[in-house]
Design an enzyme around this catalytic site. Sequence first.
Site, PDB file in Angstrom:
ATOM      1  N   GLU A  46       0.659  -1.311  -0.132  1.00  0.00           N
ATOM      2  CA  GLU A  46       0.145   0.045   0.138  1.00  0.00           C
ATOM      3  C   GLU A  46       0.848   1.207   0.065  1.00  0.00           C
ATOM      4  O   GLU A  46       1.731   1.216   0.573  1.00  0.00           O
ATOM      5  CB  GLU A  46      -0.884  -0.048   1.057  1.00  0.00           C
ATOM      6  CG  GLU A  46      -2.202   0.425   0.988  1.00  0.00           C
ATOM      7  CD  GLU A  46      -3.099  -0.697   0.106  1.00  0.00           C
ATOM      8  OE1 GLU A  46      -3.104  -0.170  -1.131  1.00  0.00           O
ATOM      9  OE2 GLU A  46      -3.293  -1.517   0.360  1.00  0.00           O
ATOM     10  N   SER A  80     -26.200   7.057 -15.687  1.00  0.00           N
ATOM     11  CA  SER A  80     -26.112   6.309 -14.670  1.00  0.00           C
ATOM     12  C   SER A  80     -27.400   5.382 -14.652  1.00  0.00           C
ATOM     13  O   SER A  80     -28.655   6.137 -14.453  1.00  0.00           O
ATOM     14  CB  SER A  80     -25.775   6.776 -13.507  1.00  0.00           C
ATOM     15  OG  SER A  80     -25.835   6.351 -12.247  1.00  0.00           O
ATOM     16  N   LEU A 134     -12.221   0.121  -2.788  1.00  0.00           N
ATOM     17  CA  LEU A 134     -12.067  -1.126  -3.786  1.00  0.00           C
ATOM     18  C   LEU A 134     -11.930  -0.531  -5.121  1.00  0.00           C
ATOM     19  O   LEU A 134     -12.377  -1.434  -6.142  1.00  0.00           O
ATOM     20  CB  LEU A 134     -13.126  -2.070  -3.447  1.00  0.00           C
ATOM     21  CG  LEU A 134     -13.250  -2.514  -1.894  1.00  0.00           C
ATOM     22  CD1 LEU A 134     -14.669  -3.380  -1.609  1.00  0.00           C
ATOM     23  CD2 LEU A 134     -12.139  -3.145  -1.460  1.00  0.00           C
ATOM     24  N   SER A 135     -11.885   0.674  -5.501  1.00  0.00           N
ATOM     25  CA  SER A 135     -11.383   1.120  -6.618  1.00  0.00           C
ATOM     26  C   SER A 135     -12.630   1.088  -7.576  1.00  0.00           C
ATOM     27  O   SER A 135     -12.459   0.590  -8.640  1.00  0.00           O
ATOM     28  CB  SER A 135     -10.165   0.364  -7.194  1.00  0.00           C
ATOM     29  OG  SER A 135      -9.524   1.179  -7.983  1.00  0.00           O
ATOM     30  N   SER A 137     -13.620   3.779  -8.974  1.00  0.00           N
ATOM     31  CA  SER A 137     -13.213   4.748 -10.060  1.00  0.00           C
ATOM     32  C   SER A 137     -12.294   3.831 -11.251  1.00  0.00           C
ATOM     33  O   SER A 137     -12.810   4.054 -12.351  1.00  0.00           O
ATOM     34  CB  SER A 137     -12.322   5.763  -9.593  1.00  0.00           C
ATOM     35  OG  SER A 137     -11.436   5.289  -8.903  1.00  0.00           O
ATOM     36  N   ASP A 184      -4.742   0.170  -9.286  1.00  0.00           N
ATOM     37  CA  ASP A 184      -5.704  -0.183  -9.381  1.00  0.00           C
ATOM     38  C   ASP A 184      -6.043  -0.454 -11.003  1.00  0.00           C
ATOM     39  O   ASP A 184      -6.745  -1.476 -11.118  1.00  0.00           O
ATOM     40  CB  ASP A 184      -6.681   1.101  -8.994  1.00  0.00           C
ATOM     41  CG  ASP A 184      -6.544   1.526  -7.663  1.00  0.00           C
ATOM     42  OD1 ASP A 184      -5.868   0.784  -6.843  1.00  0.00           O
ATOM     43  OD2 ASP A 184      -6.831   2.434  -7.365  1.00  0.00           O
TER      44      ASP A 184
END
Length: 399
Positions: A46, A80, A134-135, A137, A184
């Site tokens: 990390e 969305s 948890l990514s 994006s 990521d």
Amino acid sequence: MSAPAFFEAPARAEAAEAVADAYRDAFGETPEGVWSAPGRVNLIGEHVDYTGGLCLPLALPHRTFVALSPRHDDVVRVRSAQEAGADWEGSLAEVGAGSPEGWAAYVAGVPWAMGHEHGFDAVVDGHVPLGSGLSSSAALECAVAIALADLAGLPTDDAGRAELAGACVQAENVVAGANTGGMDQAASLRCREGGAILLDTRDDSVTHLPLDLAGAGLALLVVDTRAAHSHSGGEYGARRADVERAARALGVPDLRAVDPADLDEALARLAGQPGAEVLTRRVRHAVTEIDRVARTAQLLRAGRVREVGALMDASHESLRHDYEVSARELDLVVDTARAAGALGARMTGGGFGGSAIALVERDATGEVAAAVRDAFARERLRAPQFLAALPSRGAGRDA
């Protein structure tokens, strides 16, 4: 009290059909296709992806789906499926540093970074918990990237995916304004089912490693603390600036260049620098964390997954005290999971909220989750959310 509920990933075929239906409702026609990309969880490594380090992420079964059709002009229209009114429409000529704002930056920034001249219509449906670390994006960026690459006939082998990951990083750094590294996106695009990747951030090379949790009788429990989490905040950028300043002070290209055996000598050289106490902690984390990743990779190659727990514990303590990116909720998960019998636990992701992971006996997963849930209730914190981290495959076409 009932057993904790787990946030399950929907079946991919059903999720793909659902987002295709949403596209038909939005645009009145069938999309050219549906693509998806996973969120990721980092087993260890990390805050070292931006200082030449090693990371060891795996892809989650939880994915973001994009139904998309190309256009002949430069207009991008995005809807969305989850949030009514969260739409964006504009031209690629309008996309650049800081524009558009909000979630649309992670969509429109991708064709901008890929150098595409033509726009598209798209509907997005995400199943990676937002703000969880948890990514979500990167999953969004990578789903759009793999769709555009597929439609344009660009290479989608590992080398091609490495290039796509770079474009997604550029979109996130420049358009979304989040100064993150590339772990990521590499995980979302390049992971394979049943394994993790050892990512060398110096050259973006990937080594695929086995991660047979079930074979070892283990599970990787993911706990979304549901505490606020954002990469675009100033704290993340400040940590990155710290390690870059430390590398300059030490005269090295990045902190990967500091051998763990020479760490004490390197720390002594920082004495007298402005902010030396802080820089010392940041350097100690980076150097020891990179070493922990290398040692974890050796254990995975040897099939000794159980021994990874101790390295996870050490990683969290370093992130908590030296890098100072943990949070009350993350520490509570880690401390409670360990007390409930976890082999190891640590925060994962950028920190300041988000998620933590615990390596647990598979049969004790519910018991550890219940202990964490009850601890949050006693502290009067918002109830956490639980996921199972099953090593999954990277981005691809679904329909």
